[in-house]
Design a protein around this motif. Structure first.
Motif, PDB file in Angstrom:
ATOM      1  N   ILE A 139      13.741   5.131  -3.370  1.00  0.00           N
ATOM      2  CA  ILE A 139      13.896   5.062  -1.914  1.00  0.00           C
ATOM      3  C   ILE A 139      14.440   3.694  -1.515  1.00  0.00           C
ATOM      4  O   ILE A 139      15.361   3.579  -0.706  1.00  0.00           O
ATOM      5  CB  ILE A 139      12.541   5.341  -1.218  1.00  0.00           C
ATOM      6  N   VAL A 140      13.876   2.648  -2.135  1.00  0.00           N
ATOM      7  CA  VAL A 140      14.346   1.288  -1.848  1.00  0.00           C
ATOM      8  C   VAL A 140      15.824   1.156  -2.207  1.00  0.00           C
ATOM      9  O   VAL A 140      16.624   0.601  -1.436  1.00  0.00           O
ATOM     10  CB  VAL A 140      13.503   0.258  -2.635  1.00  0.00           C
ATOM     11  N   ALA A 141      16.197   1.712  -3.375  1.00  0.00           N
ATOM     12  CA  ALA A 141      17.591   1.627  -3.798  1.00  0.00           C
ATOM     13  C   ALA A 141      18.497   2.307  -2.781  1.00  0.00           C
ATOM     14  O   ALA A 141      19.571   1.791  -2.427  1.00  0.00           O
ATOM     15  CB  ALA A 141      17.758   2.261  -5.175  1.00  0.00           C
ATOM     16  N   GLY A 142      18.056   3.453  -2.261  1.00  0.00           N
ATOM     17  CA  GLY A 142      18.850   4.165  -1.262  1.00  0.00           C
ATOM     18  C   GLY A 142      19.014   3.354   0.001  1.00  0.00           C
ATOM     19  O   GLY A 142      20.114   3.249   0.570  1.00  0.00           O
ATOM     20  N   LEU A 143      17.927   2.717   0.457  1.00  0.00           N
ATOM     21  CA  LEU A 143      18.000   1.903   1.671  1.00  0.00           C
ATOM     22  C   LEU A 143      18.912   0.697   1.466  1.00  0.00           C
ATOM     23  O   LEU A 143      19.698   0.332   2.350  1.00  0.00           O
ATOM     24  CB  LEU A 143      16.597   1.440   2.076  1.00  0.00           C
ATOM     25  N   MET A 144      18.809   0.081   0.255  1.00  0.00           N
ATOM     26  CA  MET A 144      19.687  -1.063  -0.033  1.00  0.00           C
ATOM     27  C   MET A 144      21.137  -0.618  -0.021  1.00  0.00           C
ATOM     28  O   MET A 144      22.016  -1.332   0.478  1.00  0.00           O
ATOM     29  CB  MET A 144      19.351  -1.651  -1.407  1.00  0.00           C
ATOM     30  N   SER A 145      21.377   0.565  -0.570  1.00  0.00           N
ATOM     31  CA  SER A 145      22.737   1.085  -0.608  1.00  0.00           C
ATOM     32  C   SER A 145      23.275   1.280   0.808  1.00  0.00           C
ATOM     33  O   SER A 145      24.415   0.917   1.120  1.00  0.00           O
ATOM     34  CB  SER A 145      22.740   2.397  -1.378  1.00  0.00           C
ATOM     35  N   LEU A 146      22.425   1.831   1.683  1.00  0.00           N
ATOM     36  CA  LEU A 146      22.818   1.994   3.092  1.00  0.00           C
ATOM     37  C   LEU A 146      23.170   0.645   3.704  1.00  0.00           C
ATOM     38  O   LEU A 146      24.184   0.495   4.405  1.00  0.00           O
ATOM     39  CB  LEU A 146      21.663   2.604   3.885  1.00  0.00           C
ATOM     40  N   ALA A 147      22.305  -0.351   3.412  1.00  0.00           N
ATOM     41  CA  ALA A 147      22.544  -1.676   3.980  1.00  0.00           C
ATOM     42  C   ALA A 147      23.873  -2.237   3.494  1.00  0.00           C
ATOM     43  O   ALA A 147      24.637  -2.827   4.269  1.00  0.00           O
ATOM     44  CB  ALA A 147      21.399  -2.612   3.605  1.00  0.00           C
ATOM     45  N   PHE A 148      24.172  -2.042   2.200  1.00  0.00           N
ATOM     46  CA  PHE A 148      25.407  -2.589   1.658  1.00  0.00           C
ATOM     47  C   PHE A 148      26.629  -1.854   2.191  1.00  0.00           C
ATOM     48  O   PHE A 148      27.727  -2.410   2.211  1.00  0.00           O
ATOM     49  CB  PHE A 148      25.381  -2.571   0.124  1.00  0.00           C
ATOM     50  N   LEU A 149      26.438  -0.595   2.605  1.00  0.00           N
ATOM     51  CA  LEU A 149      27.575   0.128   3.175  1.00  0.00           C
ATOM     52  C   LEU A 149      28.066  -0.568   4.447  1.00  0.00           C
ATOM     53  O   LEU A 149      29.216  -0.415   4.844  1.00  0.00           O
ATOM     54  CB  LEU A 149      27.193   1.576   3.493  1.00  0.00           C
ATOM     55  N   GLY A 150      27.176  -1.355   5.075  1.00  0.00           N
ATOM     56  CA  GLY A 150      27.567  -2.092   6.270  1.00  0.00           C
ATOM     57  C   GLY A 150      28.713  -3.052   6.004  1.00  0.00           C
ATOM     58  O   GLY A 150      29.505  -3.360   6.910  1.00  0.00           O
ATOM     59  N   ASP A 199       0.848  -1.178   0.000  1.00  0.00           N
ATOM     60  CA  ASP A 199       0.000   0.000   0.000  1.00  0.00           C
ATOM     61  C   ASP A 199       0.891   1.238   0.000  1.00  0.00           C
ATOM     62  O   ASP A 199       1.164   1.829   1.034  1.00  0.00           O
ATOM     63  CB  ASP A 199      -0.906  -0.035   1.235  1.00  0.00           C
ATOM     64  N   VAL A 200       1.368   1.586  -1.190  1.00  0.00           N
ATOM     65  CA  VAL A 200       2.267   2.722  -1.325  1.00  0.00           C
ATOM     66  C   VAL A 200       1.435   3.987  -1.511  1.00  0.00           C
ATOM     67  O   VAL A 200       0.455   3.952  -2.246  1.00  0.00           O
ATOM     68  CB  VAL A 200       3.198   2.515  -2.539  1.00  0.00           C
ATOM     69  N   PRO A 201       1.790   5.090  -0.840  1.00  0.00           N
ATOM     70  CA  PRO A 201       1.051   6.336  -1.079  1.00  0.00           C
ATOM     71  C   PRO A 201       1.105   6.688  -2.566  1.00  0.00           C
ATOM     72  O   PRO A 201       2.153   6.502  -3.201  1.00  0.00           O
ATOM     73  CB  PRO A 201       1.814   7.367  -0.256  1.00  0.00           C
ATOM     74  N   PRO A 202       0.005   7.180  -3.120  1.00  0.00           N
ATOM     75  CA  PRO A 202      -0.053   7.404  -4.573  1.00  0.00           C
ATOM     76  C   PRO A 202       1.118   8.217  -5.111  1.00  0.00           C
ATOM     77  O   PRO A 202       1.632   7.933  -6.186  1.00  0.00           O
ATOM     78  CB  PRO A 202      -1.368   8.167  -4.747  1.00  0.00           C
ATOM     79  N   ALA A 203       1.550   9.224  -4.360  1.00  0.00           N
ATOM     80  CA  ALA A 203       2.620  10.085  -4.870  1.00  0.00           C
ATOM     81  C   ALA A 203       3.929   9.325  -5.008  1.00  0.00           C
ATOM     82  O   ALA A 203       4.820   9.738  -5.741  1.00  0.00           O
ATOM     83  CB  ALA A 203       2.803  11.275  -3.945  1.00  0.00           C
ATOM     84  N   PHE A 204       4.073   8.212  -4.271  1.00  0.00           N
ATOM     85  CA  PHE A 204       5.335   7.480  -4.292  1.00  0.00           C
ATOM     86  C   PHE A 204       5.276   6.249  -5.195  1.00  0.00           C
ATOM     87  O   PHE A 204       6.245   5.517  -5.287  1.00  0.00           O
ATOM     88  CB  PHE A 204       5.713   7.034  -2.882  1.00  0.00           C
ATOM     89  N   LYS A 205       4.132   6.017  -5.824  1.00  0.00           N
ATOM     90  CA  LYS A 205       3.993   4.800  -6.641  1.00  0.00           C
ATOM     91  C   LYS A 205       4.983   4.784  -7.791  1.00  0.00           C
ATOM     92  O   LYS A 205       5.295   5.821  -8.364  1.00  0.00           O
ATOM     93  CB  LYS A 205       2.570   4.717  -7.185  1.00  0.00           C
ATOM     94  N   GLY A 206       5.475   3.603  -8.118  1.00  0.00           N
ATOM     95  CA  GLY A 206       6.364   3.466  -9.268  1.00  0.00           C
ATOM     96  C   GLY A 206       7.808   3.802  -8.938  1.00  0.00           C
ATOM     97  O   GLY A 206       8.349   3.326  -7.939  1.00  0.00           O
ATOM     98  N   LEU A 207       8.414   4.668  -9.754  1.00  0.00           N
ATOM     99  CA  LEU A 207       9.844   4.937  -9.604  1.00  0.00           C
ATOM    100  C   LEU A 207      10.229   5.582  -8.274  1.00  0.00           C
ATOM    101  O   LEU A 207      11.253   5.215  -7.702  1.00  0.00           O
ATOM    102  CB  LEU A 207      10.343   5.790 -10.764  1.00  0.00           C
TER     103      LEU A 207
END
Lengths: 317, 216
Positions: free
Chosen positions: B199-210, B186-194
Motif C-alpha cells: 500500500i505504501v509503495a502504491g501511495l509513493m508511486s502516486l506521489a511520484f506521478l506528480g 498500529d497497523v491492523p493485523p491483517a495488513f502487517k508486513g508486506l
C-alpha cells in the motif's frame, strides 16, 4: 558456414572468455579467507537442515558456532555426540546444557474454557487468532486447532481429548518450533526435569479469568503461600514455577483452587499424594541415600502428610 | 549534446520516470531490501554501480559488436581477411538480451566479490538480493532503453544509467524510512508486513506521478 553464425559464436565466446578472465583475476585478488573450521563443523553436523537450532540450515549454525554466537550444543537433533565433535573441533568445553521440553500453558480446551464465538474458518490457530484473538473467551488460551501439532518436526505433540496439545516427552527435543509458531504464546519451554508447571497463560484479573475459564490461574497466591521452597512467583495475576527452587513436592497442585497447576508426569492435577511424580521419587531416594539434606526430606514428608487429609475429601467428592 | 540535455536526462530518470515508482521496474529488491535504511543504502550503492557500468558496457557492445554498421568491430576483423564481406552480414542485434545479461551477470559477480571482501556485514544484510541484481529488470530495462528504445549516445547512456540508479536508491531509502516507522505504527493485523508495504509503495508511486507535470 554462414559468416553470421560464426560471428555470433565468436562474439559470445570472446565475451564469456573476457569476463571470465576478469572475474577470475578479481576473485584471486579479493579472495575471502573462509575459516576452515566452519566446513569441519558443517561436516560434523547431521546436515538435515531442520532449523531446530534457530539458524537457517546447518551452514548458518556452523558459522555462528565458529563465531561463538551459538552454543556448541546448539544442534538439538545431533545431541551430545555432535556437541562433543564440535567442541573437539573448536577446542571448547561442552557447556552444561539443560534439556528443555515444550508444554502447553493452558488447561482450557473445549471443556473448561468458555467460547467467545463459533469459529468456522481455516483450521489454523494463526488464522483464528486474527479474528479477535481466537474463538475462546480467554484471549491468552489455546485455540485448540493444532497448528503446533502439525508444525512439530518430531511428532511429539498430539491434541488431547480436550483439544489441548499434549507433549510426548520422549520425543520432544525442545527445539522450540511450536513455541515460535503459537500465536497466543501458549507453548512454553521448560527444563526437562521440571515436573510442575502452571498450565495457564492468562495475566487477567481473577474475575475475568474465572469468567472465561474454569481452570485459569486467578492469582490467589495460595500456591505462593503454601510452597515450602519459594518456588512460585506471581507476575500480575499469573503464577509461575521457578525451576531452580522447585522440588516437585506437589503441594501447590493440591492447594490450587482452580486446578491450574499441573504435574507433567500425569498431565492432570494429582488427586492423591500417593501418585508421586518421578522427580519426587528421585528426590526422596536421594534424600534417603545420603541424609545430607535432612531439611528437604522432612519437608517432603511433612508436606505429604499434611496434604493427605485435604486431598482425601476431594477424592470422595 | 550539451550539459542541459544531460541534466534533463538525469532529472527525468530520477524523478519523472523513476524506475521503481513510475516504470515499475526492480520491484523485487524494492520490497525485499527496504526493511532497514542501512542495508537499503548499501543495496542502492550496489545498484548504482552495476547500472552505471552496465549502461556503459552494454552501449559499447551494442554499438560496436551487435549493430550492422561499418564501425562494427567483428565486421572489420573479418573484412581484413575477406574484402567481400558487408556490414549487413554481421547483424547480431538479436543477441542483445543474452549479451546484456552476460555483462550484467559479470558485473554483479564482481560487485558481490568486492562487497564480500570489503564489507561482510553489508554482504550478509543484502543476502540473496545481491546476486538477484543480475535478474533485476531495472538494469536490463535501462540497457534496453539506452540502446534500442531511445538510442542515447555513450555519455547520455552512462548518465541515464547512473541517474536511474540514483532514482532507484532514493525510492529504496524513502521506502526503508517509511517502513522503519511502520514497524512502530498500529497497523491492523491483517495488513502487517508486506500488505502495508505494498500500500505504501502504491501511495509513493502516486506521489511520484506528480512529477510528470515537470516540463522543460
Amino acid at each position: 558456414m554462414d559468416i553470421t553464425v560464426v560471428s555470433a559464436f565468436v562474439l559470445l565466446g570472446l565475451m564469456g572468455l573476457l569476463f571470465g578472465a576478469i572475474l577470475a583475476f578479481i576473485a584471486k585478488k579479493f579472495a575471502v579467507t573462509v575459516d576452515e573450521r566452519v566446513s569441519q563443523v558443517l561436516e560434523a553436523l547431521p546436515g538435515i537442515n531442520c532449523g531446530a537450532c534457530g539458524y537457517p540450515g546447518c551452514s548458518g549454525f556452523a558459522k555462528s558456532v565458529v563465531d561463538g554466537k551459538a552454543p556448541v550444543s546448539g544442534c538439538i537433533p545431533g545431541g551430545k555426540a555432535v556437541a562433543d565433535n564440535i567442541a573437539q573441533i573448536l577446542g571448547k568445553e561442552v557447556g552444561e546444557n539443560v534439556a528443555m521440553v515444550a508444554v502447553a500453558r493452558c488447561g482450557g480446551g473445549c471443556q473448561n474454557a468458555v467460547d467467545k464465538y463459533e469459529y468456522k474458518g481455516l483450521m489454523d490457530c494463526r488464522a483464528a487468532y486474527i479474528l479477535g484473538g481466537g474463538p475462546k473467551q480467554c484471549d491468552y488460551g489455546c485455540t485448540g486447532l493444532g497448528t503446533c501439532v502439525e508444525a512439530c518436526p518430531f511428532r511429539a505433540l498430539t491434541l488431547g481429548e480436550n483439544r489441548i496439545p499434549l507433549t510426548d516427552f520422549d520425543k520432544c527435543t525442545g527445539c522450540g518450533i511450536c513455541v515460535r509458531i503459537c500465536p497466543n504464546n501458549v507453548m512454553m519451554l521448560i527444563p526437562a526435569d521440571q515436573m510442575v508447571y502452571v498450565a495457564c497463560n492468562s495475566p487477567d484479573k481473577a474475575a475475568a479469568t474465572k469468567k472465561a475459564c474454569a481452570v485459569g490461574c486467578i492469582g490467589c497466591q495460595l500456591c505462593l503461600k503454601s510452597c515450602p521452597k519459594e518456588a512460585i512467583r506471581i507476575n500480575g495475576f499469573l503464577a509461575e514455577v521457578i525451576d531452580e527452587n522447585c522440588i516437585g513436592c506437589g503441594v501447590c497442585i493440591l492447594k490450587c483452587p482452580t486446578n491450574a497447576i499441573v504435574d507433567r508426569g500425569t498431565g492432570i492435577p494429582l488427586p492423591e499424594p500417593e501418585k508421586m511424580t518421578r522427580r519426587r521419587l528421585k528426590k526422596e531416594a536421594e534424600g534417603k541415600k545420603d541424609k545430607k539434606s535432612p531439611d528437604e526430606t522432612t519437608l517432603i514428608e511433612t508436606s505429604n502428610g499434611s496434604n493427605q487429609p485435604e486431598s482425601q475429601p476431594e477424592n470422595e467428592n | 549534446m550539451n550539459i542541459g540535455n544531460l541534466m534533463i536526462i538525469a532529472i527525468s530518470a530520477i524523478l519523472i520516470n523513476n524506475f521503481v515508482l513510475s516504470r515499475f521496474l526492480g520491484l523485487c529488491p524494492f520490497l525485499g531490501v527496504s526493511k532497514k535504511i542501512d542495508s537499503s543504502i548499501g543495496m542502492g550503492m550496489a545498484v548504482i554501480f552495476v547500472l552505471t557500468l552496465a549502461s556503459a558496457v552494454t552501449w559499447i557492445i551494442y554499438e560496436y559488436f551487435l549493430l550492422p554498421v561499418p564501425q562494427n568491430i567483428i565486421y572489420r576483423i573479418f573484412h581484413l581477411f575477406n574484402t567481400s564481406t558487408t556490414p549487413e552480414m554481421f547483424d547480431l542485434a538479436y543477441l542483445e538480451t543474452i549479451a546484456f545479461i552476460l555483462v550484467i551477470a559479470s558485473l554483479v559477480q564482481l560487485v558481490e566479490m568486492v562487497i564480500q571482501r570489503v564489507s561482510p556485514p553489508l554482504y550478509e544484510s543484502l543476502g540473496i538480493f545481491l546476486p538477484l541484481i543480475t535478474t533485476n529488470c531495472a538494469i536490463l530495462g535501462v540497457a534496453e532503453l539506452n540502446t534500442i528504445t531511445i538510442h542515447y549516445s555513450f555519455i547520455e547512456s552512462t548518465v541515464h544509467g547512473f541517474s536511474a540508479g540514483i532514482g532507484f536508491t532514493i525510492a529504496l531509502i524513502l521506502m526503508a524510512g517509511i517502513r522503519e516507522k511502520l514497524e512502530l505504527a498500529d497497523v491492523p493485523p491483517a495488513f502487517k508486513g508486506l500488505p502495508i508495504a505494498f500500500i505504501v509503495a502504491g501511495l509513493m508511486s502516486l506521489a511520484f506521478l506528480g512529477f510528470s507535470g515537470l516540463s522543460f
